[in-house]
Design a protein around this motif. Structure first.
Motif, mmCIF file in Angstrom:
data_model
loop_
_atom_site.group_PDB
_atom_site.id
_atom_site.type_symbol
_atom_site.label_atom_id
_atom_site.label_comp_id
_atom_site.label_asym_id
_atom_site.label_seq_id
_atom_site.Cartn_x
_atom_site.Cartn_y
_atom_site.Cartn_z
ATOM 1 N N ASP A 120 7.980 -11.760 -10.434
ATOM 2 C CA ASP A 120 8.714 -11.939 -9.098
ATOM 3 C C ASP A 120 7.588 -11.467 -8.151
ATOM 4 O OD1 ASP A 120 10.097 -11.087 -6.426
ATOM 5 O OD2 ASP A 120 11.281 -12.662 -7.295
ATOM 6 N N GLN A 121 6.976 -12.095 -7.078
ATOM 7 C CA GLN A 121 5.991 -11.357 -6.360
ATOM 8 C C GLN A 121 6.659 -9.890 -5.626
ATOM 9 O OE1 GLN A 121 2.782 -12.299 -5.645
ATOM 10 N NE2 GLN A 121 3.341 -13.410 -7.425
ATOM 11 N N ASN A 122 7.963 -10.073 -5.238
ATOM 12 C CA ASN A 122 8.619 -8.938 -4.645
ATOM 13 C C ASN A 122 8.756 -7.773 -5.625
ATOM 14 O OD1 ASN A 122 8.927 -10.050 -2.203
ATOM 15 N ND2 ASN A 122 11.095 -10.992 -2.661
ATOM 16 N N LEU A 123 8.739 -7.981 -7.022
ATOM 17 C CA LEU A 123 8.748 -7.274 -7.791
ATOM 18 C C LEU A 123 7.620 -6.415 -7.955
ATOM 19 C CD1 LEU A 123 10.211 -5.414 -9.946
ATOM 20 C CD2 LEU A 123 9.708 -7.358 -11.747
ATOM 21 N N ALA A 124 6.422 -7.240 -7.903
ATOM 22 C CA ALA A 124 5.089 -6.620 -7.722
ATOM 23 C C ALA A 124 4.804 -5.513 -6.637
ATOM 24 C CB ALA A 124 4.024 -7.427 -7.819
ATOM 25 N N LYS A 125 5.279 -5.900 -5.451
ATOM 26 C CA LYS A 125 5.506 -5.026 -4.109
ATOM 27 C C LYS A 125 6.365 -3.862 -4.504
ATOM 28 C CE LYS A 125 4.995 -9.225 -1.104
ATOM 29 N NZ LYS A 125 5.691 -9.570 0.110
ATOM 30 N N LEU A 126 7.518 -4.005 -5.146
ATOM 31 C CA LEU A 126 8.432 -2.915 -5.301
ATOM 32 C C LEU A 126 7.605 -2.024 -6.169
ATOM 33 C CD1 LEU A 126 11.203 -1.599 -5.341
ATOM 34 C CD2 LEU A 126 11.984 -3.121 -7.119
ATOM 35 N N GLN A 127 6.964 -2.395 -7.107
ATOM 36 C CA GLN A 127 6.257 -1.518 -8.141
ATOM 37 C C GLN A 127 5.082 -0.801 -7.301
ATOM 38 O OE1 GLN A 127 7.270 -0.524 -10.821
ATOM 39 N NE2 GLN A 127 8.229 -2.121 -12.101
ATOM 40 N N ARG A 128 4.309 -1.248 -6.349
ATOM 41 C CA ARG A 128 3.356 -0.598 -5.732
ATOM 42 C C ARG A 128 4.094 0.429 -4.976
ATOM 43 N NH1 ARG A 128 1.181 -6.074 -5.791
ATOM 44 N NH2 ARG A 128 1.978 -6.392 -3.430
ATOM 45 N N ASN A 129 5.284 -0.016 -4.396
ATOM 46 C CA ASN A 129 5.925 1.070 -3.646
ATOM 47 C C ASN A 129 6.379 2.079 -4.158
ATOM 48 O OD1 ASN A 129 5.622 -0.555 -1.368
ATOM 49 N ND2 ASN A 129 7.552 -1.579 -1.331
ATOM 50 N N ARG A 130 6.871 2.147 -5.403
ATOM 51 C CA ARG A 130 7.187 3.226 -6.301
ATOM 52 C C ARG A 130 6.019 3.966 -6.729
ATOM 53 N NH1 ARG A 130 8.819 1.810 -11.151
ATOM 54 N NH2 ARG A 130 10.150 3.737 -11.507
ATOM 55 N N SER A 131 4.785 3.183 -7.179
ATOM 56 C CA SER A 131 3.755 4.032 -7.366
ATOM 57 C C SER A 131 3.134 4.895 -6.191
ATOM 58 C CB SER A 131 2.515 2.870 -7.675
ATOM 59 O OG SER A 131 1.186 3.613 -7.918
ATOM 60 N N SER A 132 3.211 4.312 -4.839
ATOM 61 C CA SER A 132 2.914 5.297 -3.787
ATOM 62 C C SER A 132 3.895 6.608 -3.674
ATOM 63 C CB SER A 132 3.066 4.495 -2.534
ATOM 64 O OG SER A 132 2.233 3.388 -2.427
ATOM 65 N N CYS A 133 5.141 6.417 -4.120
ATOM 66 C CA CYS A 133 6.042 7.413 -4.070
ATOM 67 C C CYS A 133 5.694 8.650 -5.027
ATOM 68 C CB CYS A 133 7.501 7.112 -4.393
ATOM 69 S SG CYS A 133 8.417 6.275 -2.867
ATOM 70 N N TYR A 134 5.387 8.035 -6.477
ATOM 71 C CA TYR A 134 4.991 8.870 -7.508
ATOM 72 C C TYR A 134 3.667 9.765 -7.147
ATOM 73 C CZ TYR A 134 8.464 7.138 -10.693
ATOM 74 O OH TYR A 134 9.646 7.003 -11.623
ATOM 75 N N LEU A 135 2.576 8.890 -6.425
ATOM 76 C CA LEU A 135 1.747 9.533 -5.928
ATOM 77 C C LEU A 135 1.698 10.687 -5.348
ATOM 78 C CD1 LEU A 135 -0.981 6.660 -5.402
ATOM 79 C CD2 LEU A 135 -1.336 8.503 -7.063
ATOM 80 N N HIS A 136 2.586 10.530 -3.958
ATOM 81 C CA HIS A 136 2.829 11.797 -3.135
ATOM 82 C C HIS A 136 3.775 13.002 -3.849
ATOM 83 C CE1 HIS A 136 1.345 10.063 0.725
ATOM 84 N NE2 HIS A 136 1.851 8.973 0.169
ATOM 85 N N LEU A 137 4.189 12.495 -5.215
ATOM 86 C CA LEU A 137 5.011 13.450 -5.748
ATOM 87 C C LEU A 137 4.193 14.118 -6.761
ATOM 88 C CD1 LEU A 137 8.533 11.642 -6.267
ATOM 89 C CD2 LEU A 137 8.006 13.583 -4.733
ATOM 90 N N GLN A 138 2.877 13.574 -6.869
ATOM 91 C CA GLN A 138 1.760 14.353 -7.711
ATOM 92 C C GLN A 138 2.354 13.908 -9.178
ATOM 93 O OE1 GLN A 138 -0.948 15.555 -6.685
ATOM 94 N NE2 GLN A 138 -0.346 15.190 -4.667
ATOM 95 N N GLN A 139 2.934 12.936 -9.535
ATOM 96 C CA GLN A 139 3.271 12.522 -10.641
ATOM 97 C C GLN A 139 2.444 11.123 -10.955
ATOM 98 O OE1 GLN A 139 7.560 11.814 -11.443
ATOM 99 N NE2 GLN A 139 7.976 13.220 -9.645
ATOM 100 N N LEU A 140 1.186 11.413 -11.596
ATOM 101 C CA LEU A 140 0.152 10.241 -11.637
ATOM 102 C C LEU A 140 0.437 9.548 -12.773
ATOM 103 C CD1 LEU A 140 -3.339 12.222 -11.116
ATOM 104 C CD2 LEU A 140 -1.988 11.079 -9.492
ATOM 105 N N GLU A 141 0.850 9.781 -13.973
ATOM 106 C CA GLU A 141 1.226 9.043 -15.125
ATOM 107 C C GLU A 141 2.168 7.984 -14.819
ATOM 108 O OE1 GLU A 141 -0.226 8.541 -17.919
ATOM 109 O OE2 GLU A 141 -1.748 9.946 -17.328
#
Length: 812
Positions: free
Chosen positions: A407-428
């Motif tokens: 689902d295209q929205n799911l891809a956006k959701l995963q990108r948003n989650r990825s951005s949150c993890y980046l700011h939390l310094q959880q790179l993996e």
């Protein structure tokens, strides 16, 4: 008009005095057709015609014309009578005149009733007349209401009500009329008048149950009446409003009535216990879920929050196994979030997630709305830099997606989650999320940007470079919107700008340079490109300071970068008007070229390929910039070209074009470049006759422009040399030289001779005309045609030249 009056009188006499059915029907149709042709504004001053109109009306209303005459035909006769009477009256009749016309029916009714009630032949028309009179009175009432003459309308309606004892069948009609009056006055905000008419409607409807409008209509009237009291003054008329809605519910129980009752109780500041009683009644009557949810919203809007949540819990219990339960859950979550009760909201969301996978699946529409609320909460927390909280809301949204779902929205959701993890310094974890986004939507520029960002932060230069190449490729196509953000036309360029900024923040200058190079290639924003170019130059200069002369690879990279900067600057300047901004850009281009020359000089010192085009490119860029700046050093740039090894003719041809491309205008340098280019072409083993022809053409055109009225001798000699060059070229391969170019040379030489002849320069004229004739033999299919024309003209020119010479001798 006179003929119309005669015809109408004749037809009226036939109808009033003949009883044959065939004649009656035919006369009625003729009368109707005639009156239809009469214009509405027509006026007829004829007393007899007015009398005929009255007689026709009386005939249609009171005479027993037989069962074969239909109601439609009677109506047509009444229509004819009314039209005639209207035409015989003044254009703007007085109020008294109108009253007299209406009261004529009452007079007729009085005369009929004076005969008594015993005879059948009297009773029947009396009932019809009274029925018609009731209709007229109702129309009068309607007219009075529309004219805002309330008391007059009340008087008319009172007379109608008095007739209902004799005309019970009309009670439904009158009840409906009063209801309509109530609706009209309600829409105008006249609550007092509206309540009167609605009360009248209900009372008339009760007068005769057999002919009543029915319980549904009666309930409808009462509900509107209750609404009028509610909106008029709820505190003052609370009892009346509740009484009306209670009667409505007794007449015909409907969810709208139950909802209205709660609305009245809430608006009148009734105690919670009274409202609870109404809510219980609502649930016990099995009303639809949407009515229950509307009631919840009403309670919230009227500050009965505790009642709203309590009632909503009961609604969810009652509709627990209904497929519509999702609407109630969604509203509950929305209200909790609006009131800041996030802990309870999270509990409800977790319950919804559990139910979604255990038999209480939410519909697509409900899920879409729920995702919207979850993303909204996440986005607000992200903006507030509460990244852990934002991630939790995104994870709630993720929980509603099944494993493997695309689902295209799911891809956006995963990108948003990825951005949150980046700011939390959880790179993996950020990497896992963005890889899932890439699995679903690999062609998204936003996905590739997230991959690039993670790689830069993880110091994975190679992976970042791959992602950057993907971003550059995807930047060539339009970018679709991301989440709820509107994407501008230069979204891809903005991402490349961010990519460069990110690389610089992590001290990865080579990546930054590549991102800036790509930005210059794809951005349509001149200011953005100029900024990127300046940044590139600064990066190159800072890099040069930190490298040794032996670091050839880096130097080559910087040289390439500077060349690209210069090329981009020139490309931008070509699309600009000749302004101060263009001058500034060209001046900066020269500065970049000078820096690049220094870098290239260092590179060449360590050895370079003889085929490297850098020297040529640098000189071409410098020549174009100086030409557009009208720089005095332009000729020295051309001399530098000629000092290069293996100068190519096509490069010189390019220089010739640049020398004359507006705003540049350097014809001397242009011809110099063309002469050298022509010489180089002719030295080639395989001579390119087309390119040679083009060079000669341009040289002649520059030296002897079209349309000149005088020719300088030195210019003629110069052009003559180019013609000799052309004849020499043609002689080497006469069949391969472009025929149209030969024709052009012939025509220009001949026209030059004719011009000189007109200027009395006879020897030169003969010489140039003869030159034109010398090209004839090289023409192919066109030779015969031009030879016939030119031979005669040339002979004439020679004769005139001989005469001119003799005249000169005689004068001497």
């Amino acid at each position: 008009m006179e003929q119309f009056v005669v015809i109408i009188k004749s037809l009226s006499e036939k109808l009033l005095h003949r009883q044959t059915n065939a004649d009656v029907n035919e006369v009625i149709e003729s009368l109707y057709n005639e009156i239809s042709s009469l214009e509405g504004s027509a006026r007829i001053q004829d007393t007899q015609l007015e009398e005929n109109a009255i007689q026709l009306w009386n005939w249609a209303v009171t005479k027993r014309v037989g069962s074969t005459v239909t109601e439609e035909q009677k109506a047509k006769v009444r229509h004819v009578a009314c039209r005639l009477l209207h035409s015989c009256g003044p254009e703007n009749p007085s109020e008294n005149a109108v009253r007299k016309q209406i009261l004529s029916l009452e007079t007729l009714y009085s005369r009929l009733t004076s005969h008594g009630d015993s005879a059948n032949d009297i009773n029947a028309p009396k009932g019809e007349i009274e029925k018609d009179l009731l209709r007229v009175l109702s129309y009068q009432a309607e007219s009075a209401v529309s004219q805002e003459r309330h008391q007059e309308a009340v008087s008319c309606m009172q007379q109608c009500k008095e007739m209902l004892m004799r005309l019970p069948k009309e009670s439904g009609y009158l009840s409906l009329i009063c209801y309509n009056f109530g609706v009209d006055t309600y829409s105008q905000g006249k609550h007092e008048e509206s309540s009167f008419w609605l009360s009248q409607s209900y009372d008339i409807g009760k007068m005769n149950t057999k002919y009543s409008p029915g319980p549904e209509m009666q309930a409808k009237v009462l509900r509107l009446l209750a609404t009028v009291y509610l909106e008029w003054d709820c505190q003052k008329y609370i009892e009346k409003a509740l009484h009306a809605v209670s009667l409505a519910n007794k007449e015909n129980m409907q969810s709208t009535g139950l909802y209205l009752k709660i609305r009245i109780l809430v608006r009148s500041t009734s105690p919670d216990e009274a409202v609870k009683s109404g809510l219980s009644e609502l649930l016990n009557c099995d009303v639809p879920l949407d009515v229950c949810l509307s009631t919840v919203k009403l309670l919230v809007a009227e500050d009965r929050e505790s009642l709203a949540f309590d009632f909503l819990k009961k609604v969810c219990q009652q509709f627990e196994w209904s497929p519509e339960l999702g609407s109630a859950l969604l509203l509950h979550i929305e209200l909790l979030l609006q009131r800041g009760r996030e802990l309870l909201a999270k509990q409800k969301i977790e319950d919804a997630i559990t139910g979604h996978y255990t038999g209480k699946q939410l519909s697509t529409q409900i899920l879409s709305s729920l995702h919207h609320h979850l993303w909204d909460k996440a986005s607000k927390n992200f903006e507030a830099k509460n990244y852990s909280e934002a991630l939790q809301w995104y994870n709630y949204s993720l929980s509603f997606y099944r494993s493997g779902q695309l689902d295209q929205n799911l891809a956006k959701l995963q990108r948003n989650r990825s951005s949150c993890y980046l700011h939390l310094q959880q790179l993996e974890k950020a990497k896992e999320a963005v890889e899932e986004a890439a699995r679903i939507d690999p062609t998204s520029i936003f996905t590739q940007f997230n991959i690039y960002k993670i790689a830069v932060m993880a110091n994975n230069v190679e992976r970042a470079a791959v992602a950057l190449r993907e971003i550059s490729t995807l930047a060539q196509t339009p970018v679709s919107s991301e989440d709820r953000l509107l994407v501008a036309e230069n979204a891809a360029a903005n991402l490349l700008s961010l990519a460069a900024q990110l690389a610089l923040e992590h001290e990865q200058q080579e990546l930054a340079i590549k991102a800036l190079e790509s930005l210059c290639e794809h951005s349509q924003d001149v200011v953005q490109v100029l900024t990127a170019l300046r940044c590139l130059v600064r990066l190159v200069l800072s890099t040069m300071e930190n490298i040794s002369e032996g670091n050839r690879g880096v130097l080559i990279g910087q040289k390439t970068c500077l060349l690209m900067v210069a090329a981009a600057s020139l490309e931008i300047s070509r699309n600009m008007d000749h302004t101060e901004q263009q001058t500034e850009l060209l001046t900066q281009t020269l500065e970049h070229i000078q820096i690049c020359k220094e870098v290239w000089k260092t590179i060449k010192a360590s050895g370079t390929s003889c085929k490297d085009p850098t020297d040529t490119l640098l000189l071409l860029y410098e020549f174009e910039a100086r030409a557009k700046l009208n720089d005095a050093k332009l000729e020295s740039v051309l001399e530098s070209f000629l000092e290069l090894d293996n100068v190519e003719a096509k490069v010189l041809e390019t220089i010739a074009v640049l020398a004359m491309e507006p705003p540049a205008h350097f014809p001397v340098l242009c011809k110099k470049a063309l002469r050298i280019a022509l010489s180089l072409h002719r030295k080639q083993p395989q001579v390119d006759l087309t390119r040679c022809s083009n060079c000669v053409h341009s040289l002649i055109q520059l030296t002897l422009p079209s349309g000149v009225s005088e020719v300088e001798p030195h210019a003629l000699e110069e052009v003559w040399s180019y013609y000799e060059e052309a004849l020499s070229i043609i002689a080497t391969a006469p069949k391969d030289f472009p025929e149209l170019e030969i024709l052009w040379l012939l025509t220009r030489a001949w026209n030059t001779g004719i011009l000189l002849y007109s200027l009395a320069q006879y020897p030169e004229a003969e010489r140039w005309c003869g030159l034109g004739m010398s090209f004839l033999r090289h023409l192919g299919s066109l030779q015969d045609n031009y030879q016939t024309q030119m031979a005669g003209l040339y002979s004439e020119v020679l004769d005139r030249l001989d005469k001119a010479k003799k005249n000169v001798i005689i004068e001497e």
